[in-house]
Design a protein around this motif. Sequence first.
Motif, mmCIF file in Angstrom:
data_model
loop_
_atom_site.group_PDB
_atom_site.id
_atom_site.type_symbol
_atom_site.label_atom_id
_atom_site.label_comp_id
_atom_site.label_asym_id
_atom_site.label_seq_id
_atom_site.Cartn_x
_atom_site.Cartn_y
_atom_site.Cartn_z
ATOM 1 N N PRO A 278 3.103 1.898 -2.587
ATOM 2 C CA PRO A 278 1.984 2.128 -1.660
ATOM 3 C C PRO A 278 1.023 3.218 -2.141
ATOM 4 O O PRO A 278 -0.194 3.065 -2.031
ATOM 5 C CB PRO A 278 2.692 2.531 -0.356
ATOM 6 C CG PRO A 278 4.029 1.893 -0.449
ATOM 7 C CD PRO A 278 4.408 1.960 -1.888
ATOM 8 N N CYS A 299 -7.723 4.053 1.782
ATOM 9 C CA CYS A 299 -6.670 3.514 2.650
ATOM 10 C C CYS A 299 -7.248 2.569 3.693
ATOM 11 O O CYS A 299 -6.695 1.488 3.950
ATOM 12 C CB CYS A 299 -5.915 4.656 3.329
ATOM 13 S SG CYS A 299 -4.889 5.657 2.227
ATOM 14 N N ARG A 300 -8.370 2.979 4.299
ATOM 15 C CA ARG A 300 -8.985 2.116 5.315
ATOM 16 C C ARG A 300 -9.457 0.802 4.701
ATOM 17 O O ARG A 300 -9.335 -0.266 5.302
ATOM 18 C CB ARG A 300 -10.145 2.847 5.982
ATOM 19 C CG ARG A 300 -9.712 3.878 7.007
ATOM 20 C CD ARG A 300 -10.867 4.212 7.945
ATOM 21 N NE ARG A 300 -11.915 4.934 7.218
ATOM 22 C CZ ARG A 300 -12.067 6.251 7.235
ATOM 23 N NH1 ARG A 300 -11.216 7.011 7.918
ATOM 24 N NH2 ARG A 300 -13.053 6.822 6.574
ATOM 25 N N PHE A 303 -6.497 -1.489 4.206
ATOM 26 C CA PHE A 303 -5.976 -2.011 5.476
ATOM 27 C C PHE A 303 -6.922 -3.059 6.056
ATOM 28 O O PHE A 303 -6.470 -4.084 6.592
ATOM 29 C CB PHE A 303 -5.777 -0.865 6.463
ATOM 30 C CG PHE A 303 -5.118 -1.280 7.742
ATOM 31 C CD1 PHE A 303 -3.743 -1.465 7.793
ATOM 32 C CD2 PHE A 303 -5.870 -1.496 8.890
ATOM 33 C CE1 PHE A 303 -3.123 -1.858 8.968
ATOM 34 C CE2 PHE A 303 -5.258 -1.886 10.071
ATOM 35 C CZ PHE A 303 -3.877 -2.065 10.109
ATOM 36 N N SER A 306 -6.456 -6.342 3.757
ATOM 37 C CA SER A 306 -5.176 -7.055 3.663
ATOM 38 C C SER A 306 -4.124 -6.578 4.638
ATOM 39 O O SER A 306 -2.979 -7.055 4.574
ATOM 40 C CB SER A 306 -4.621 -6.929 2.231
ATOM 41 O OG SER A 306 -5.557 -7.353 1.286
ATOM 42 N N GLY A 307 -4.450 -5.653 5.526
ATOM 43 C CA GLY A 307 -3.446 -5.143 6.441
ATOM 44 C C GLY A 307 -2.423 -4.272 5.727
ATOM 45 O O GLY A 307 -2.648 -3.783 4.606
ATOM 46 N N VAL A 308 -1.273 -4.101 6.366
ATOM 47 C CA VAL A 308 -0.222 -3.263 5.774
ATOM 48 C C VAL A 308 0.261 -3.846 4.446
ATOM 49 O O VAL A 308 0.607 -3.110 3.510
ATOM 50 C CB VAL A 308 0.956 -3.117 6.761
ATOM 51 C CG1 VAL A 308 2.099 -2.329 6.128
ATOM 52 C CG2 VAL A 308 0.497 -2.427 8.044
ATOM 53 N N GLY A 309 0.236 -5.174 4.349
ATOM 54 C CA GLY A 309 0.690 -5.811 3.117
ATOM 55 C C GLY A 309 -0.117 -5.421 1.904
ATOM 56 O O GLY A 309 0.366 -5.519 0.768
ATOM 57 N N PHE A 311 -0.859 -2.535 0.947
ATOM 58 C CA PHE A 311 -0.252 -1.374 0.291
ATOM 59 C C PHE A 311 0.951 -1.771 -0.567
ATOM 60 O O PHE A 311 1.447 -0.953 -1.344
ATOM 61 C CB PHE A 311 0.172 -0.340 1.334
ATOM 62 C CG PHE A 311 -0.977 0.277 2.067
ATOM 63 C CD1 PHE A 311 -1.657 1.367 1.523
ATOM 64 C CD2 PHE A 311 -1.403 -0.223 3.292
ATOM 65 C CE1 PHE A 311 -2.732 1.937 2.204
ATOM 66 C CE2 PHE A 311 -2.465 0.341 3.977
ATOM 67 C CZ PHE A 311 -3.129 1.416 3.426
#
Length: 336
Positions: A278, A299-300, A303, A306-309, A311
């Motif tokens: 991550p 980071c934003r 997210f 691709s969302g949490v995936g 990372f």
Amino acid sequence: GRGCRGRRRPRPGSQSPRSSRRSSPGARQALRRGLPMARRGEDSLSPDSRSTTARHTTSDALLAGGFGGACLCVVGAPFDVVKVRQQQTRSDGASPSRIVRSILRAEGVVGLWRGVGPPLMVAVPQFALVFGSHEAARALISRHSTRPPGDGRDAALAGALVAVPTTFVYTPVDRVKLAMQSDGRRVASGLPPLYSSASQCARQLWRSGGAASFSRGFFATLARDVPGWASYFYVYSAAKRWLTSGGGVLDGTAELSPIASLAAGGLAGAATWATCLPLDAVKTHYQSDVAHRTYRGACRAIFRASGVGGFFAGFWTMVLGGVPRDAACFAGTEAA
């Protein structure tokens, strides 16, 4: 009486002939060979302490680590290229097989090693620094640690300390590598390349931002590498101890088994990427896209795309790819 007057008394602290005859077989063998006698307590020294002062010095680790780093770089380059493409691509088209086919169609087999030039050029000094720093840190910790020799926690702490000097090397090298790999993505989409070589890429980065361009992503690299190197050496230490009969790890006291080295190195590489991926995703986005002015912005962006995936993009590519690349690294290091 006369017997007493003719017998010379031994001086205090000297050894009588009779006591010398009762000395240990090892001492008698040393005397016959003309070797110096061991000091009291030397035989009780741990293998770790003896190796620190004799067999495997920091200079040995520098040379061996450099060779291992070159092996890692050559074997691991295709996995790294695919991983970066996965991190830079939306999840709907980021399967490893599709990315590999796209690279082969647009650039041929050589595309899987795109951007490998800068890492390979510095692989020898880079991994010489890694293993040399680990050896020096491990020796320092062993002098102050109350834990038994070869304890995995000491190996992990020494590994975490490795991140401090190596970040100064990894940051500019990764900056050039990621720029080259991002350019490969342009080529795969049908656009002309921006850079014809790694040296041209480096000159362009210097003209666009000076020294600050090469230090971009320094703290993300440091945040990634502290847990990364800690898990790297901890898992390798534990796996090598479990797979070999000897107790020494990375200090020359364990039996050198090629199979054990490959297996332990592969486990270490897989564990490393499972730990730090991550943070590596944030570093990749921040270094390869100057539109991100802060790490929070990177980071934003991940997210939102691709969302949490996002990372964990490229997770299996690097975890499974870490097996051959780091197996090659540790096998090369111990072979050297």
